[in-house]
Scaffold this active site. Sequence first.
Site, short mmCIF file in Angstrom:
data_model
loop_
_atom_site.label_atom_id
_atom_site.label_comp_id
_atom_site.label_asym_id
_atom_site.label_seq_id
_atom_site.Cartn_x
_atom_site.Cartn_y
_atom_site.Cartn_z
N ASP A 165 0.73 -1.02 -0.09
CA ASP A 165 0.11 -0.02 0.04
C ASP A 165 0.91 1.23 -0.03
O ASP A 165 0.68 2.10 0.85
CB ASP A 165 -0.98 0.20 1.45
CG ASP A 165 -1.89 -1.27 0.98
OD1 ASP A 165 -2.57 -1.22 0.28
OD2 ASP A 165 -1.73 -2.14 1.67
N ASP A 184 -0.87 -2.28 -4.60
CA ASP A 184 -1.24 -0.73 -4.55
C ASP A 184 0.33 -0.02 -4.74
O ASP A 184 0.48 0.86 -3.60
CB ASP A 184 -1.94 -0.55 -3.46
CG ASP A 184 -3.51 -0.82 -3.95
OD1 ASP A 184 -3.82 -1.15 -4.98
OD2 ASP A 184 -4.25 -0.59 -2.76
N GLU A 233 -6.10 -3.39 -6.33
CA GLU A 233 -7.03 -2.65 -6.89
C GLU A 233 -6.78 -1.29 -7.38
O GLU A 233 -7.28 -0.70 -8.32
CB GLU A 233 -8.31 -2.61 -5.73
CG GLU A 233 -8.46 -1.55 -4.85
CD GLU A 233 -7.90 -1.97 -3.46
OE1 GLU A 233 -7.80 -1.04 -2.50
OE2 GLU A 233 -6.89 -2.90 -3.49
N HIS A 234 -6.06 -0.65 -6.79
CA HIS A 234 -5.61 0.79 -7.07
C HIS A 234 -4.63 0.74 -8.44
O HIS A 234 -4.60 1.71 -9.47
CB HIS A 234 -4.82 1.45 -6.16
CG HIS A 234 -5.75 1.96 -5.07
ND1 HIS A 234 -6.30 3.39 -5.10
CD2 HIS A 234 -6.29 1.56 -4.02
CE1 HIS A 234 -6.92 3.50 -3.93
NE2 HIS A 234 -6.98 2.60 -3.34
N HIS A 239 -3.57 -4.67 1.63
CA HIS A 239 -4.70 -4.04 1.47
C HIS A 239 -5.27 -3.27 2.74
O HIS A 239 -5.94 -2.25 2.67
CB HIS A 239 -5.68 -5.01 0.99
CG HIS A 239 -7.11 -4.69 0.67
ND1 HIS A 239 -7.28 -3.70 -0.18
CD2 HIS A 239 -8.27 -5.15 1.07
CE1 HIS A 239 -8.58 -3.44 -0.26
NE2 HIS A 239 -9.37 -4.28 0.66
#
Length: 409
Positions: free
Chosen positions: A9, A50, A85-86, A199
Site C-alpha cells: 500500500d 497498490d 485494486e488501485h 490491502h
Amino acid sequence: MPKVLHVADVHLGARPYGLEERRDDIFRSFEFVVETALKDRPDAVLIAGDLFDKPKLPLRDVKQAVELVRALTDAGIPVLAAHGEHDTPSVRDETLLSLMEASLDGFKAPLYRSGMRPGDFVVDLGSLKVAVVPFFKVPLEERRRLTLRFLREFDQISRTSSGTLVLLAHMSLDAEMQFDAVASPSDLPSGAKYAALGHLHAPRIRLDAPTPYAYPGVLDPLKVEEINTPGSPLYVDLSGDAPIIEKVKVPRRPQYRIEVDIGDGGSIYNAVNRGLRRVLANVRASREDWLKPLIHVIIKSDKPISKARVIAEARKAAGGADVLLKIHWKIVAGGEHAGTSPGLQGEGPLDLAKIAAEYYKIPLNAASTILHDLAEAAAEKDELRVREILETLATTVSQDTWKRILYMR
C-alpha cells in the site's frame, strides 16, 4: 537463508488533499525503503499490492517510480509485486506494473490473462519461491471464487516445493476485515513459511496463525484516520522454524489532529486558536526534521456554517506558523440542521453511512469510509478517483444486492 523486505500500500502518485507536498512525501517514504534495501540487501523486496495509487498516472510519477525500482534491480535485488485494486484497471489491459516487468530485469509482477494457471504465478528465486495471487477486479463473489482456487493450488504446490515458499497477495482475510474478504487464514497455503499481504492500511502481524501472515499497513498515511496507526515495512527473516519480523521505522512528515467544536456559538477564531496553540507547542518541542507539520483541523458543528469564514479564521489563528493546514468538516448528529429529508420519516438526523450500510449490506465502517473518500475526491475535483471509488463499490457489493437495486420499483 532467505530474508525479505515486505512493503504494501505504497500509493505512489497519490496527492492526499490535493497537496503536492503529500505526493512528494509518499515518494520520499518509498525512496527510504529503497535505500534501506540497498544497505541491508535482502534476498527480495516484496510489494503486496497498490504500488501505484491509480492505474494511470502522470509520466513524471511513473518515471520516478521506475527509477527507484531500477535502483534495486540494478543492484541485483529482485523485486516482486502483486497487483492491487488501485493499480489494476477496470478493463482488462496492460498495467503500469506489467509494463515495468517488460522493461526491468529482476522485476516481476504477474498479471492474470485468460488461460493462465496458478503455477504460472510462482516465481522461482532459487532457495526462495514466491507464489503471487493475482488481483481480480470482478464482483466480490467471483473474486472470492478465483482467489480460493489459486490458494488451493498454491497449497498443493507448497506441500511438494523444495526451499522456502512465501505467498504474496493483496487481499482481505475475514479474521481482519469482513468487508470484501476473499479468504480465511485457514485458506492460506499450509506449506508456506509466510504470507506477505497487503490491502489493510492498519498494520497487522499474526505469527501465531497456522500460516504466519502480516499486513505492513499503509506506507505513508493517506487519511486523517490513519495518522495514529501508520504502517511499517517489515524485514522478515525466514531462516528459522518461524518467521522473525523486524519493523522498519520510516521518517515521515509529522501530522497532528485537533477537533474544534463550534456548535456552542462561540468564537471560531478563539476555538481554532486554542487548539492550534496546544498542537504547535508540541510541534516546537518535538520537531526533528525539516518538513512542515501537517495539522488536520476537524471542524465539528450541528448547524450550517460559512466554510469560507472558518477557513479564513483558521488561517488567521495559525498566524505565521510554518505548517500545512487541512480543514475537515464534521456534521454532529442531533443538531437542528444535522440533516433532514422531506420524503423520509423517523426520529433523529439522517445518517447516510447507516443507510448505505443497510442498503448495500456492507459494514458501517466500510460505508463511512466510502462516503468519506467520495467527499474528499469530490472536494478535490478528482473525477478519476470518484470513478474508482464507485467501481470498487460496484465490484464489492454482492450481485444479489445489485439485482435488487437495479430491478426494484
